[in-house]
Design a protein around this motif. Structure first.
Motif, PDB file in Angstrom:
ATOM      1  N   GLN A 189       0.829  -1.203   0.000  1.00 60.72           N
ATOM      2  CA  GLN A 189       0.000   0.000   0.000  1.00 60.72           C
ATOM      3  C   GLN A 189       0.865   1.254   0.000  1.00 60.72           C
ATOM      4  N   HIS A 229       2.695   2.097  -3.560  1.00 61.52           N
ATOM      5  CA  HIS A 229       1.867   2.575  -4.671  1.00 61.52           C
ATOM      6  C   HIS A 229       0.975   3.699  -4.182  1.00 61.52           C
ATOM      7  N   ASP A 230       0.453   4.474  -5.120  1.00 60.24           N
ATOM      8  CA  ASP A 230      -0.418   5.593  -4.776  1.00 60.24           C
ATOM      9  C   ASP A 230      -1.822   5.054  -4.500  1.00 60.24           C
ATOM     10  N   THR A 231      -2.072   4.689  -3.246  1.00 63.86           N
ATOM     11  CA  THR A 231      -3.339   4.081  -2.841  1.00 63.86           C
ATOM     12  C   THR A 231      -3.955   4.871  -1.686  1.00 63.86           C
ATOM     13  N   ASP A 232      -5.149   4.459  -1.300  1.00 63.95           N
ATOM     14  CA  ASP A 232      -5.791   5.053  -0.128  1.00 63.95           C
ATOM     15  C   ASP A 232      -4.966   4.765   1.125  1.00 63.95           C
ATOM     16  N   GLY A 233      -4.307   3.612   1.146  1.00 59.87           N
ATOM     17  CA  GLY A 233      -3.462   3.262   2.284  1.00 59.87           C
ATOM     18  C   GLY A 233      -2.296   4.223   2.457  1.00 59.87           C
ATOM     19  N   ARG A 234      -1.708   4.614   1.364  1.00 61.44           N
ATOM     20  CA  ARG A 234      -0.603   5.573   1.429  1.00 61.44           C
ATOM     21  C   ARG A 234      -1.101   6.927   1.923  1.00 61.44           C
ATOM     22  N   TYR A 271      -3.655   7.412   3.881  1.00 59.62           N
ATOM     23  CA  TYR A 271      -3.941   7.222   5.305  1.00 59.62           C
ATOM     24  C   TYR A 271      -2.655   7.316   6.125  1.00 59.62           C
ATOM     25  N   LEU A 297      -6.142  -2.049   7.696  1.00 59.13           N
ATOM     26  CA  LEU A 297      -6.242  -3.106   6.698  1.00 59.13           C
ATOM     27  C   LEU A 297      -6.822  -4.387   7.299  1.00 59.13           C
TER      28      LEU A 297
END
Length: 63
Positions: A5, A8-13, A15, A37
């Motif tokens: 997470q 990559h450019d994700t919602d996790g990043r 957060y 998660l």
């Protein structure tokens, strides 16, 4: 899963970066992401179990 997470450019990043912006240390922000998660995975397991009419970790006996 949490490390992917962050890579990559994700919602996790996003957060994780919000937690850092709040002043959390990097390891604390990572722990928060891992918890988030795990909550997502657990909710999905419950939804699947309900759909299949079983409890978490149980099986229906059907293959």
């Amino acid at each position: 899963m949490a490390i992917v997470q962050l890579r990559h450019d994700t919602d996790g990043r996003a957060y994780y970066r919000r937690r850092l912006a709040e002043g959390k240390p990097p390891l604390e922000a990572l722990r928060a992401l891992k918890r988030r998660l795990s909550d997502v995975v657990y909710r999905q397991m419950l939804a699947d179990a309900k759909r299949l009419e079983t409890g978490p970790g149980e099986h229906t006996g059907r293959l």
